[in-house]
Design an enzyme around this catalytic site. Structure first.
Site, PDB file in Angstrom:
ATOM      1  N   THR A  78       6.680   2.403  -2.862  1.00  0.00           N
ATOM      2  CA  THR A  78       6.943   1.057  -3.377  1.00  0.00           C
ATOM      3  C   THR A  78       6.453   0.982  -4.817  1.00  0.00           C
ATOM      4  O   THR A  78       7.149   0.463  -5.696  1.00  0.00           O
ATOM      5  CB  THR A  78       6.248  -0.007  -2.512  1.00  0.00           C
ATOM      6  N   ILE A  93       0.818  -1.215   0.000  1.00  0.00           N
ATOM      7  CA  ILE A  93       0.000   0.000   0.000  1.00  0.00           C
ATOM      8  C   ILE A  93       0.855   1.269   0.000  1.00  0.00           C
ATOM      9  O   ILE A  93       0.328   2.369   0.125  1.00  0.00           O
ATOM     10  CB  ILE A  93      -0.982   0.030   1.188  1.00  0.00           C
ATOM     11  N   SER A  94       2.159   1.127  -0.171  1.00  0.00           N
ATOM     12  CA  SER A  94       3.063   2.279  -0.171  1.00  0.00           C
ATOM     13  C   SER A  94       3.172   2.885  -1.571  1.00  0.00           C
ATOM     14  O   SER A  94       3.530   2.185  -2.524  1.00  0.00           O
ATOM     15  CB  SER A  94       4.454   1.844   0.295  1.00  0.00           C
ATOM     16  N   PRO A  95       2.919   4.200  -1.704  1.00  0.00           N
ATOM     17  CA  PRO A  95       3.075   4.814  -3.020  1.00  0.00           C
ATOM     18  C   PRO A  95       4.506   4.778  -3.518  1.00  0.00           C
ATOM     19  O   PRO A  95       4.763   4.692  -4.719  1.00  0.00           O
ATOM     20  CB  PRO A  95       2.600   6.257  -2.800  1.00  0.00           C
TER      21      PRO A  95
END
Length: 198
Positions: free
Chosen positions: A15, A11-13
């Site tokens: 990443t 859910i990390s932008p």
């Protein structure tokens, strides 16, 4: 041969903005890479971080500006406030763990899942979305179902390993040399380190 532990959150932008570059850099230098999806909110709680929604407005505004600029520089589509965020990251993480165990293009799967969240307005906690992303990366979606129990244990262990290894955000790269690199914008530094320049 160098080895990279790649700690990240689906859910990390940042990443998402990393794309497949970590795998490409590892391949370029003959390094191996282990994908370690983890509970980013758990990591924040354990290492002094603050979830985005609880940060001071100044930090929230800067984060959005930084995301927009990084996406533009990388020529990648990005919804700053996607419809299905935050969502439960565990199911997509379990799928990645199972896929890595099975063997195949894990980098493509990570890219597919994070793109689904940040560019395609899809809920990556849903089985059908995960299955689509797995198929697009060349995996049989049944791999995720068969490896779910083991993947759940590994997912929990990844958080413990991240804390013990010095990680505090995502993406986070730890080379067996002891060097640590935090953030999508440090991938170039990781590349330089593997090339012997840092």
């Amino acid at each position: 041969m160098a080895h990279i532990d790649y700690y990240f959150a689906t859910i990390s932008p940042f990443t998402y903005l990393s794309g497949t570059r970590p795998a490409e850099i590892a391949a370029q230098h003959g390094a191996t890479i282990s994908y370690k999806p983890m509970d980013i909110m758990g990591l924040f709680a354990r290492t002094g971080g603050v979830p985005p929604k609880d940060r001071h407005p100044n930090r929230q505004e800067y984060r959005l500006q930084d995301m927009r600029r990084r996406a533009a520089l990388l020529d990648m589509p990005l919804n700053l406030k996607p419809a299905f965020w935050p969502t439960n990251p565990a199911p997509s993480s379990y799928a990645i763990i199972a896929a890595q165990e099975a063997g195949g293009d894990v980098a493509a799967l990570v890219a597919n899942l994070t793109r689904a969240c940040w560019a395609e307005e899809r809920d990556i906690s849903q089985d059908d979305v995960i299955a689509d992303c797995m198929k697009a990366a060349g995996f049989d979606p049944d791999v995720a179902n068969k490896g779910m129990m083991t993947a759940a244990d590994t997912y929990a262990r990844n958080l413990e390993d991240a804390v013990a290894s010095g990680a505090f955000g995502a993406p986070f790269f730890i080379v067996d040399s002891g060097e640590r690199f935090w953030g999508e914008d440090r991938i170039a530094d990781l590349n330089a380190h593997l090339a012997g320049k840092l």
